[in-house]
Design a protein around this motif. Structure first.
Motif, PDB file in Angstrom:
ATOM      1  N   THR A   1     -12.902 -26.625 -10.575  1.00  0.00           N
ATOM      2  CA  THR A   1     -11.494 -26.411 -10.216  1.00  0.00           C
ATOM      3  C   THR A   1     -11.238 -24.930  -9.939  1.00  0.00           C
ATOM      4  O   THR A   1     -10.493 -24.575  -9.016  1.00  0.00           O
ATOM      5  CB  THR A   1     -10.594 -26.895 -11.375  1.00  0.00           C
ATOM      6  OG1 THR A   1     -10.971 -28.220 -11.724  1.00  0.00           O
ATOM      7  CG2 THR A   1      -9.126 -26.860 -10.984  1.00  0.00           C
TER       8      THR A   1
ATOM      9  N   THR B   1      -9.911 -23.451  -6.276  1.00  0.00           N
ATOM     10  CA  THR B   1      -8.698 -22.622  -6.246  1.00  0.00           C
ATOM     11  C   THR B   1      -9.002 -21.269  -5.592  1.00  0.00           C
ATOM     12  O   THR B   1      -8.211 -20.766  -4.786  1.00  0.00           O
ATOM     13  CB  THR B   1      -8.164 -22.417  -7.678  1.00  0.00           C
ATOM     14  OG1 THR B   1      -8.040 -23.688  -8.313  1.00  0.00           O
ATOM     15  CG2 THR B   1      -6.808 -21.722  -7.664  1.00  0.00           C
TER      16      THR B   1
ATOM     17  N   ALA C   1      -9.221 -21.592  -1.783  1.00  0.00           N
ATOM     18  CA  ALA C   1      -7.885 -21.614  -1.168  1.00  0.00           C
ATOM     19  C   ALA C   1      -7.321 -20.196  -1.109  1.00  0.00           C
ATOM     20  O   ALA C   1      -6.738 -19.775  -0.097  1.00  0.00           O
ATOM     21  CB  ALA C   1      -6.960 -22.537  -1.962  1.00  0.00           C
TER      22      ALA C   1
ATOM     23  N   LEU D   1       0.249 -22.379   3.316  1.00  0.00           N
ATOM     24  CA  LEU D   1      -0.252 -23.683   2.861  1.00  0.00           C
ATOM     25  C   LEU D   1      -1.335 -23.482   1.798  1.00  0.00           C
ATOM     26  O   LEU D   1      -1.329 -24.142   0.754  1.00  0.00           O
ATOM     27  CB  LEU D   1      -0.809 -24.487   4.045  1.00  0.00           C
ATOM     28  CG  LEU D   1       0.240 -24.974   5.067  1.00  0.00           C
ATOM     29  CD1 LEU D   1      -0.448 -25.703   6.226  1.00  0.00           C
ATOM     30  CD2 LEU D   1       1.265 -25.884   4.394  1.00  0.00           C
ATOM     31  N   ALA D   2      -2.252 -22.547   2.073  1.00  0.00           N
ATOM     32  CA  ALA D   2      -3.315 -22.269   1.101  1.00  0.00           C
ATOM     33  C   ALA D   2      -2.706 -21.750  -0.204  1.00  0.00           C
ATOM     34  O   ALA D   2      -3.122 -22.126  -1.303  1.00  0.00           O
ATOM     35  CB  ALA D   2      -4.300 -21.254   1.678  1.00  0.00           C
TER      36      ALA D   2
ATOM     37  N   TYR E   1      -1.396 -24.389  -2.446  1.00  0.00           N
ATOM     38  CA  TYR E   1      -2.435 -25.053  -3.230  1.00  0.00           C
ATOM     39  C   TYR E   1      -2.785 -24.231  -4.479  1.00  0.00           C
ATOM     40  O   TYR E   1      -2.961 -24.778  -5.569  1.00  0.00           O
ATOM     41  CB  TYR E   1      -3.707 -25.339  -2.407  1.00  0.00           C
ATOM     42  CG  TYR E   1      -4.717 -26.008  -3.291  1.00  0.00           C
ATOM     43  CD1 TYR E   1      -4.615 -27.364  -3.595  1.00  0.00           C
ATOM     44  CD2 TYR E   1      -5.704 -25.260  -3.933  1.00  0.00           C
ATOM     45  CE1 TYR E   1      -5.483 -27.969  -4.480  1.00  0.00           C
ATOM     46  CE2 TYR E   1      -6.576 -25.859  -4.834  1.00  0.00           C
ATOM     47  CZ  TYR E   1      -6.461 -27.203  -5.100  1.00  0.00           C
ATOM     48  OH  TYR E   1      -7.301 -27.792  -6.007  1.00  0.00           O
TER      49      TYR E   1
ATOM     50  N   TYR F   1      -0.077 -24.753  -6.957  1.00  0.00           N
ATOM     51  CA  TYR F   1      -0.210 -26.112  -7.496  1.00  0.00           C
ATOM     52  C   TYR F   1      -1.287 -26.147  -8.582  1.00  0.00           C
ATOM     53  O   TYR F   1      -1.095 -26.716  -9.655  1.00  0.00           O
ATOM     54  CB  TYR F   1      -0.550 -27.083  -6.350  1.00  0.00           C
ATOM     55  CG  TYR F   1      -1.057 -28.421  -6.809  1.00  0.00           C
ATOM     56  CD1 TYR F   1      -0.187 -29.449  -7.154  1.00  0.00           C
ATOM     57  CD2 TYR F   1      -2.440 -28.660  -6.911  1.00  0.00           C
ATOM     58  CE1 TYR F   1      -0.652 -30.676  -7.583  1.00  0.00           C
ATOM     59  CE2 TYR F   1      -2.912 -29.888  -7.344  1.00  0.00           C
ATOM     60  CZ  TYR F   1      -2.032 -30.888  -7.678  1.00  0.00           C
ATOM     61  OH  TYR F   1      -2.508 -32.094  -8.113  1.00  0.00           O
ATOM     62  N   SER F   2      -2.401 -25.509  -8.289  1.00  0.00           N
ATOM     63  CA  SER F   2      -3.516 -25.506  -9.233  1.00  0.00           C
ATOM     64  C   SER F   2      -3.124 -24.834 -10.552  1.00  0.00           C
ATOM     65  O   SER F   2      -3.474 -25.304 -11.639  1.00  0.00           O
ATOM     66  CB  SER F   2      -4.706 -24.793  -8.592  1.00  0.00           C
ATOM     67  OG  SER F   2      -5.823 -24.908  -9.408  1.00  0.00           O
TER      68      SER F   2
END
Ligand code: RET
Length: 314
Positions: free
Chosen positions: A132, A136, A139, A167-168, A171, A174-175
């Motif tokens: 993960t 991340t 991104a 957009l990246a 993410y 979000y992570s």
């Protein structure tokens, strides 16, 4: 002793019509000093910790040193390239139709190294699994490279790169909000407190970077000296301030709990010999040790027996 950087380096490559002045240069050198001194402080403080407990200090010192070099470059008016602007803005008192703007590509070389390290600092604090962490970071790298290519682009297509970068970025956020928070909540206690404190600083400050880009490299709204102040304040909060809060939070967290306790040289061998000597009367003391909640009692007994900081066996 004045600041002659601009005159000295005016011979290096080509220059834009709209550049930093000596004020911008002075400010960049000031931030260079703040980053460098912070790095030295972090290294000095690392010696108060046991050898096995310095992971976050080392990651943080490296990212502060890199930032210091990047600010040295910008203070010296280096690591830049003149780019024709999309909006000349003839009526503006800030950019007065200069035509070409100084773009510091060195900023992105800094970020491409240091933003992944900041994410490592935060995600490893929460015990997020390495696959993960890597996704991340990927991104994050896409976000930074989009920012660089967009900054070097003259036409409105630059906003295409900005949009892909956003957009990246979403993410990455979000992570942190989902994976990172889940990890931190599972630990609870100091880990959770530290993750939330640093996470709030990181997410709020990082959201201001696409805005700074929009009025500088993107929209050509503010003067490069103002750009220096805008990014400079963000960087001081995103790096030294963030780092001090993080390392303070780590004062009572055992690196072995997070899986980043680095064995001292020769320690693995010493542990093997210890195990061979003691395997008849093995102590199952993992539970009582208290600081190793994330590891199995069996493993905890081994770690405690070998790292020298909290040995209750022997
Ligand atoms: C860009 C433009 C493209 C869209 C986005 C951006 C975000 C950049 C960020 C940079 C963070 C830098 C840090 C530096 C530390 O000193 C590339 C400006 C979203 C979030 C934390």
């Amino acid at each position: 002793m004045g600041n002659h950087a601009l005159a000295t380096n005016s011979v290096v490559f080509r220059h834009a019509n709209l550049e930093i002045t000596t004020h911008g240069s002075d400010w960049y050198y000031t931030v260079c000093a703040i980053m460098g001194l912070s790095a030295i402080l972090v290294m000095a403080h690392s010696f108060t910790k046991h050898q096995t407990q310095r992971f976050f200090h080392h990651v943080t010192a490296v990212l502060l040193f890199v930032a210091s070099v990047s600010y040295f470059s910008m203070g010296s008016n280096l690591g830049q390239v003149p780019i024709p602007v999309e909006f000349p803005r003839p009526g503006s008192s800030q950019v007065f139709a200069a035509g070409t703007r100084e773009i510091f590509y060195v900023r992105y070389l800094d970020w491409v190294v240091t933003t992944p390290l900041l994410l490592v600092d935060l995600l490893v604090t929460a015990g997020v699994p390495w696959p993960t962490v890597i996704v991340t970071i990927l991104a994050d790298e896409i976000m930074i490279v989009c920012g660089l290519v967009g900054a070097l682009t003259r036409t409105r297509y630059k906003w295409g790169y900005w949009t892909f970068g956003m957009l990246a970025f979403f993410y990455v956020v979000y992570s942190l909000l989902v994976h990172g928070r889940r990890g931190a909540n599972a630990f609870g206690g100091t880990v959770k407190k530290t993750y939330y404190a640093c996470g709030v600083v990181l997410v709020t400050i990082w959201f201001l970077y696409p805005i700074a880009w929009g009025v500088s490299e993107g929209g050509n709204v503010i003067h490069p000296d103002s750009e220096a102040v805008f990014y400079g304040i963000l960087d001081v909060i995103a790096k030294p301030v963030f780092s001090f809060i993080l390392l303070w939070g780590h004062r009572n967290i055992d690196m072995n709990t997070l899986g980043v306790g680095v064995p001292a040289i020769g320690q693995a061998a010493a542990r093997l010999h210890e195990d061979e000597k003691h395997h008849h009367h093995h102590h199952h003391n993992g539970q009582q040790a208290g600081t190793t909640s994330a590891v199995q009692p069996e493993a905890a007994a081994h770690i405690n027996g070998a790292n020298g900081t909290q040995s209750t066996a022997a």
